[in-house]
Design an enzyme around this catalytic site. Structure first.
Site, mmCIF file in Angstrom:
data_model
loop_
_atom_site.group_PDB
_atom_site.id
_atom_site.type_symbol
_atom_site.label_atom_id
_atom_site.label_comp_id
_atom_site.label_asym_id
_atom_site.label_seq_id
_atom_site.Cartn_x
_atom_site.Cartn_y
_atom_site.Cartn_z
ATOM 1 N N HIS A 245 -6.219 87.774 49.901
ATOM 2 C CA HIS A 245 -5.082 88.022 48.643
ATOM 3 C C HIS A 245 -5.743 89.605 48.054
ATOM 4 C CE1 HIS A 245 -3.228 87.027 44.949
ATOM 5 N NE2 HIS A 245 -2.610 86.354 45.789
ATOM 6 N N GLU B 118 3.227 90.576 49.868
ATOM 7 C CA GLU B 118 3.037 89.894 48.793
ATOM 8 C C GLU B 118 3.009 91.393 47.888
ATOM 9 O OE1 GLU B 118 1.681 85.602 46.452
ATOM 10 O OE2 GLU B 118 -0.340 87.566 46.939
HETATM 11 O O1 G3P Z 1 -0.460 84.352 45.139
HETATM 12 C C1 G3P Z 1 0.334 84.427 44.527
HETATM 13 C C2 G3P Z 1 0.510 85.436 43.811
HETATM 14 O O2 G3P Z 1 -0.226 86.881 43.909
HETATM 15 C C3 G3P Z 1 2.047 85.832 43.142
HETATM 16 O O3 G3P Z 1 1.762 85.759 41.771
HETATM 17 O O4 G3P Z 1 1.806 85.677 39.165
HETATM 18 O O5 G3P Z 1 3.642 86.948 40.445
HETATM 19 O O6 G3P Z 1 3.347 84.425 41.304
HETATM 20 P P1 G3P Z 1 2.759 86.035 41.122
#
Ligand code: G3P
Length: 222
Positions: free
Chosen positions: A93, A141
């Site tokens: 992550h 992400e």
């Molecule tokens: O692992 C999920 C994440 O990093 C996204 O975070 O708070 O933007 O939904 P968020």
């Protein structure tokens, strides 16, 4: 097509720690039962045991270390989270980046144990590299959108689409998830329309006034 997947990453918010983590997992299970969506929760490691004893939805670890049994004080073994009830793990992550060689070790260890591996990446190039390690899922992400409330599926659709394309070219068996800033039904629908099989999300649900309602809204348009 598989049923869409929602992985709720509990991170280290107090709202998703300890007793609150258990409550959030139970709410997630209710949403899974009511909607048929594949809900997965990823609490901090010390919460895995109590949660997996209480709910039937899959529980994942947020991270495991690339170590074998022995002297590694402070590390977390794949075997330990497995025995605690985890059936998968997030890997690499962006808040817990790992070395390439360690990522490879952890993907292989989870594979040996029939646990689900979700390898997180930050752009199309690293997604392509990730696919060669053969995880079950690659979760794209963009770090700058994490926790921003700006959904990746709307702000940077080309990253999601590009990741889906390149991964399916390299290994069509690998599923693609996307995350960062996702919180509403529209965000999730946009992600699925771009070819993702589901989403990975945190703050939009965990910090919502009513997380269960927020989850129901998230899956309302699929
Ligand atoms: O692992 C999920 C994440 O990093 C996204 O975070 O708070 O933007 O939904 P968020």
């Amino acid at each position: 097509k598989r049923t869409p997947i929602v992985i709720l990453n509990f991170k280290t918010y107090l709202e998703s720690t300890g007793k609150n983590a258990l409550k959030l997992a139970i709410a997630s299970e209710l949403v899974a039962e009511e909607t048929g969506v594949n809900m997965v929760v990823a609490p901090q490691s010390p919460d895995i045991y109590s949660i997996s004893n209480e709910v039937k939805i899959p529980v994942f670890a947020q991270h495991v270390d690339a170590v074998n049994s022995g002297g590694h004080t402070g590390s977390t073994l794949v075997e330990c989270v497995e025995e605690a009830g985890a059936v998968g793990s997030l890997i690499n992550h962006s808040e817990q980046r790992m070395k390439l060689a360690d990522i490879d070790v952890v993907v292989k260890k989870t594979m040996e144990k029939n646990m689900v591996s979700v390898l997180c990446t930050n752009n199309i190039e690293t997604s392509a590299a990730a696919a060669t390690l053969k995880p079950d899922f690659v979760a794209i992400e963009p770090p700058e959108l994490i926790g921003s409330g700006i959904p990746v599926s709307k702000a940077e659709p080309e990253i999601v689409e590009g990741t889906v394309d390149i991964i399916h070219e390299i290994n069509p068996k690998i599923g693609v998830l996307c995350g960062a800033g996702i919180s509403t039904g529209d965000d999730m629908k946009a992600a699925l329309d771009l070819g993702a099989e589901g989403v990975l999300l945190a703050s939009g649900i965990i910090l919502a006034e009513d997380p269960k309602e927020a989850l129901l809204n998230l899956v309302s348009k699929i």
